[in-house]
Design an enzyme around this catalytic site. Structure first.
Site, short mmCIF file in Angstrom:
data_model
loop_
_atom_site.label_atom_id
_atom_site.label_comp_id
_atom_site.label_asym_id
_atom_site.label_seq_id
_atom_site.Cartn_x
_atom_site.Cartn_y
_atom_site.Cartn_z
N GLU A 13 48.24 35.62 73.80
CA GLU A 13 48.71 36.71 73.94
C GLU A 13 46.80 37.62 74.61
O GLU A 13 45.78 38.32 73.53
CB GLU A 13 48.61 37.50 72.31
CG GLU A 13 48.58 39.56 72.99
CD GLU A 13 49.19 39.95 71.96
OE1 GLU A 13 49.62 39.66 70.36
OE2 GLU A 13 48.65 40.92 72.02
N HIS A 15 44.93 39.87 77.65
CA HIS A 15 44.96 40.76 78.46
C HIS A 15 44.49 40.30 79.68
O HIS A 15 43.15 40.40 79.72
CB HIS A 15 45.31 42.37 78.27
CG HIS A 15 45.99 42.44 77.04
ND1 HIS A 15 47.65 41.90 76.99
CD2 HIS A 15 46.20 42.16 75.25
CE1 HIS A 15 48.34 41.42 75.74
NE2 HIS A 15 47.45 41.83 74.63
N HIS A 162 55.44 42.65 72.55
CA HIS A 162 54.24 43.32 72.34
C HIS A 162 53.98 44.94 72.07
O HIS A 162 54.74 45.38 72.43
CB HIS A 162 52.93 43.09 73.29
CG HIS A 162 51.90 43.64 73.25
ND1 HIS A 162 50.61 45.09 73.33
CD2 HIS A 162 50.28 42.68 73.12
CE1 HIS A 162 50.12 44.60 73.58
NE2 HIS A 162 48.91 43.78 72.70
N ASP A 285 44.15 37.94 71.99
CA ASP A 285 44.09 39.45 72.17
C ASP A 285 43.33 40.06 72.54
O ASP A 285 42.39 40.93 73.00
CB ASP A 285 44.13 40.26 71.09
CG ASP A 285 45.21 41.33 71.09
OD1 ASP A 285 45.53 41.23 72.06
OD2 ASP A 285 45.38 41.98 69.82
C1 GRE Z 1 46.15 44.39 72.31
O1 GRE Z 1 46.83 44.43 73.03
O2 GRE Z 1 46.34 44.43 70.90
C2 GRE Z 1 45.58 46.05 72.29
C3 GRE Z 1 46.20 47.24 73.53
C4 GRE Z 1 45.14 48.26 73.42
C5 GRE Z 1 44.48 48.79 71.99
C6 GRE Z 1 44.44 47.93 71.58
C7 GRE Z 1 44.39 46.45 71.33
O3 GRE Z 1 46.61 46.91 74.41
O4 GRE Z 1 44.03 46.15 70.17
ZN ZN Z 2 47.62 42.81 72.69
#
Ligand code: GRE
Ligand code: ZN
Length: 322
Positions: A13, A15, A162, A285
């Site tokens: 996960e 990003h 998500h 994350d």
């Molecule tokens: C996440 O993908 O966990 C996330 C976001 C946006 C803000 C905080 C966050 O996508 O932890």
């Molecule tokens: Zn995330």
């Protein structure tokens, strides 16, 4: 390369931001990237260097929330297709280190199913990630979206559900008065959890898992509280005057969870006890959470080596065919 006896570490996960996607973000969504925007837009050598330093071999990349979920059908199809093509290029630069989850234009469910197929068959993606409510209002279990589940089953790829920000009415009723001082109360500090746990429960209640019994759903953040709650939800949903559904069985069969942003020994052990270690996959994350603490946590975790290996790479290798 890794600090865990050289074994492969796959994080799923992780990003990034595509400027042609984030250009469409509005309101609270445009603030989610906050202070880490630079790291989200960086998808080259600096990202891989950070992975090297932390001992992470592979990142499966996905866009940041809400990705293409709040776009209208026409915009979403155009933007998601282009974003997936670009993500493919990004991965091609580091084919052993980066892989992808597709963005889907969920405002058009049929086009989403077709784009999922194109992303898997033509771009080599590992599945798709959906971020919260389509159009800010519609949960993904609603029947109009079932073509996406049907296609995911046919392709044998998972759908990663998500978080996104909760419905505006929920934010206003439940969260708004604290957001000046604690903006994370609407996202990772609770709003996300409440929104995505609801989505997970609704998927089980909807019947989509009976219609498509081989669908695989991934939830991040150690299952968004559901492994802890599954016994109680199962009990309540099967009380008299309820339709009844084998909630615990379906959740533990069709759902997989990741460690994204949740490096807690007792919480993970609860998940292992409820779901079995074969359903738990490693994730950071990144960059919402830094890379380095994740593998360090796995290294010190009081868990046998075989189960650690399943979480770190074995389960991803099987589920995502890597
Ligand atoms: C996440 O993908 O966990 C996330 C976001 C946006 C803000 C905080 C966050 O996508 O932890
Ligand atoms: Zn995330």
């Amino acid at each position: 390369m890794t600090i865990l006896n050289g074994q492969r570490v796959i994080a799923i996960e992780e990003h990034y931001y595509d400027p042609d996607v984030t250009a469409h973000f509005k309101g609270g969504d445009s603030k989610l990237g906050g202070r880490i925007k630079d790291d989200l837009y960086e998808v080259g050598a600096a990202r891989v260097k950070s992975m090297d330093e932390a001992g992470i071999d592979v990142q499966v990349l996905s866009h940041g929330a809400p990705s293409t979920q709040k776009m209208d059908a026409e915009t979403g199809v155009k933007v998601a297709t282009a974003a997936n093509d670009k993500l493919h290029q990004i991965c091609q630069a580091f084919p052993d280190r980066l892989a992808g989850f597709a963005a889907l234009p969920t405002a058009d469910p049929k086009a989403s199913a077709d784009e999922l197929e194109r992303a898997v068959d033509k771009l080599g993606f590992k599945g798709a990630m959906v971020h919260g409510l389509t159009g800010g209002t519609k949960f993904i279990d609603q029947k109009e979206f079932w073509p996406i589940f049907e296609r995911a089953q046919a392709l044998d790829v998972p759908l990663y559900i998500h978080p996104g920000l909760p419905h505006e009415a929920v934010i206003n009723a439940y969260l708004a008065d604290y957001l000046d001082r604690f903006p994370a109360f609407a996202n990772a500090g609770w709003g996300f959890t409440m929104e995505t746990a609801t989505a997970g429960i609704r998927i089980v209640l909807s019947g989509v898992l009976e219609k498509y019994p081989d669908v695989k759903i991934i939830l991040g953040h150690l299952g968004e509280t559901l492994p802890f709650l599954v016994w109680r939800i199962d009990m309540a949903i099967n009380r008299p005057e309820n339709n009844g559904v084998p909630f615990r069985d379906l959740f533990c069969r069709n759902f997989y969870i990741t460690t994204s942003g949740f490096f807690s020994d007792p919480a993970l052990l609860c998940c292992i006890q409820e779901m079995g270690v074969d359903h738990i996959l490693f994730a950071i994350d990144y960059p919402f959470v830094p890379n380095a603490p994740g593998p360090k946590w796995m290294e010190s975790l009081m868990l046998n080596a075989d189960d650690k290996a399943k979480i770190l790479h074995g389960n991803s290798e099987r589920l995502l065919k890597m």
